[in-house]
Enzyme design. Structure first.
Site, PDB file in Angstrom:
ATOM      1  N   ASP A  67     -18.223   3.960  -4.489  1.00 55.73           N
ATOM      2  CA  ASP A  67     -18.052   4.362  -5.653  1.00 55.73           C
ATOM      3  C   ASP A  67     -18.478   3.222  -7.108  1.00 55.73           C
ATOM      4  OD1 ASP A  67     -16.682   1.940  -5.038  1.00 55.73           O
ATOM      5  OD2 ASP A  67     -14.792   2.567  -4.782  1.00 55.73           O
ATOM      6  N   ASN A 135      -2.234   1.188  -2.747  1.00 56.89           N
ATOM      7  CA  ASN A 135      -1.472   2.219  -2.570  1.00 56.89           C
ATOM      8  C   ASN A 135      -2.306   2.819  -1.577  1.00 56.89           C
ATOM      9  OD1 ASN A 135      -3.618   2.736  -3.903  1.00 56.89           O
ATOM     10  ND2 ASN A 135      -3.138   3.673  -5.759  1.00 56.89           N
ATOM     11  N   HIS A 137      -4.970   4.481  -1.469  1.00 56.41           N
ATOM     12  CA  HIS A 137      -6.467   4.581  -1.418  1.00 56.41           C
ATOM     13  C   HIS A 137      -7.478   4.430  -1.161  1.00 56.41           C
ATOM     14  CE1 HIS A 137      -7.302   1.382  -4.772  1.00 56.41           C
ATOM     15  NE2 HIS A 137      -8.634   1.138  -4.178  1.00 56.41           N
TER      16      HIS A 137
HETATM   17  C1  F6R Z   1     -14.241  -0.679  -3.458  1.00 55.67           C
HETATM   18  C2  F6R Z   1     -13.243   0.650  -3.049  1.00 55.67           C
HETATM   19  C3  F6R Z   1     -11.320   0.368  -2.724  1.00 55.67           C
HETATM   20  C4  F6R Z   1     -10.795  -1.354  -2.089  1.00 55.67           C
HETATM   21  C5  F6R Z   1      -9.936  -1.446  -2.331  1.00 55.67           C
HETATM   22  C6  F6R Z   1      -9.038  -2.497  -1.378  1.00 55.67           C
HETATM   23  O1  F6R Z   1     -15.255  -0.202  -3.318  1.00 55.67           O
HETATM   24  O2  F6R Z   1     -13.642   1.676  -3.132  1.00 55.67           O
HETATM   25  O3  F6R Z   1     -11.681   1.521  -2.271  1.00 55.67           O
HETATM   26  O4  F6R Z   1     -11.689  -1.007  -0.727  1.00 55.67           O
HETATM   27  O5  F6R Z   1      -9.715  -0.908  -3.750  1.00 55.67           O
HETATM   28  O6  F6R Z   1      -9.560  -3.721  -2.394  1.00 55.67           O
HETATM   29  P1  F6R Z   1      -9.940  -5.175  -2.132  1.00 55.67           P
HETATM   30  O7  F6R Z   1     -10.265  -5.175  -0.427  1.00 55.67           O
HETATM   31  O8  F6R Z   1     -10.031  -6.206  -3.469  1.00 55.67           O
HETATM   32  O9  F6R Z   1      -8.631  -5.364  -1.717  1.00 55.67           O
END
Ligand code: F6R
Length: 247
Positions: A67, A135, A137
């Site tokens: 992303d 959340n 995602h």
């Molecule tokens: C990043 C992405 C997000 C992260 C997620 C966890 O490319 O797609 O889904 O993997 O927000 O982020 P961290 O590792 O910073 O807790």
């Protein structure tokens, strides 16, 4: 689904790097789908160490970003292309022009998302790394996203913007939109590797792995994939049922 529970974040990073290394070593032209975020920093450091000591080469590898934020300057350090360069791509022997991602500064974002969907589909990702949001995602597919969706332009939830404010000077600087691979795109990867660290991830991890398939937990979609590995530290695993196999 194979679930590995490591003693700590460092062991989890090494285990995840082992899984990536195995793919890189076993394919003639590996196509890696890479996430950003703090969870990935240790994984990429472990891969960089292996490359710098001569045991692993990325020379034949291509990297596809999961992303990208919309609206950041191309040299902004938090643009995901720059994050992956700083943590991995510029530190290993990746070839020139072997790093691909959506262009979040495109003047036609919808067309750019379609272009990226096409590119990733044609690339055929060998392994897709995923973090998980507080959340639930995956990539920037926020609660409510379709499990079949293609890459698209999305609006970030306030929860995600608050969580990611730690990377910016203030929450006002966190972009409101992103281009993300869709859940449908992610599920077409040959293998999925989800990594989660810390107590903050224990609830979304439980919901994703042991809860029902639910759009409210986008990460639960990984239950639909045939080849999933999950690497957790103990904190992220605290809410999982104790009878889970493959620990
Ligand atoms: C990043 C992405 C997000 C992260 C997620 C966890 O490319 O797609 O889904 O993997 O927000 O982020 P961290 O590792 O910073 O807790």
């Amino acid at each position: 689904m194979k679930v590995f529970i490591a003693a700590d974040a460092a062991e989890a990073a090494d285990k995840a790097a082992d899984i990536v290394e195995n793919i890189v070593q076993s394919r003639p032209r590996p196509h890696l789908g890479m996430a950003t975020g703090s969870t990935m920093v240790g994984v990429y450091q472990s891969l960089v160490d292996r490359c710098q000591t001569g045991g692993l080469s990325f020379a034949e590898t291509s990297i596809y970003l999961l992303d990208e934020y919309v609206g950041l300057d191309s040299d902004h350090p938090q643009a995901f292309r720059n994050v992956i360069r700083a943590n991995l791509a510029d530190l290993v022997d990746l070839g020139d022009d072997a790093l691909f991602g959506p262009d979040g500064s495109s003047s036609d974002l919808e067309a750019e998302a379609q272009r990226y969907e096409q590119l990733v589909s044609e690339a055929c990702i060998d392994i897709q790394l995923l973090g998980i949001g507080g959340n639930g995602h995956i990539a920037f597919n926020e609660p409510g996203a379709s499990f079949e969706g293609p890459s698209s332009v999305v609006t970030l939830s306030e929860k995600t913007r608050r969580d990611n404010a730690r990377f910016f000077a203030s929450i006002d600087d966190v972009p409101r939109q992103a281009i993300t691979q869709g859940i449908g795109t992610i599920l077409r990867a040959r293998k999925v590797l989800l990594i989660a660290l810390g107590t903050r991830k224990s609830r979304p991890v439980r919901d994703a792995l042991e809860g029902p398939l639910s759009k409210e937990t986008p990460a639960s979609a990984i239950q639909l994939h045939q080849d999933v590995s999950v690497v957790l530290d103990r904190e992220a695993a605290t809410l999982l049922s104790t009878r889970r196999p493959n620990r």
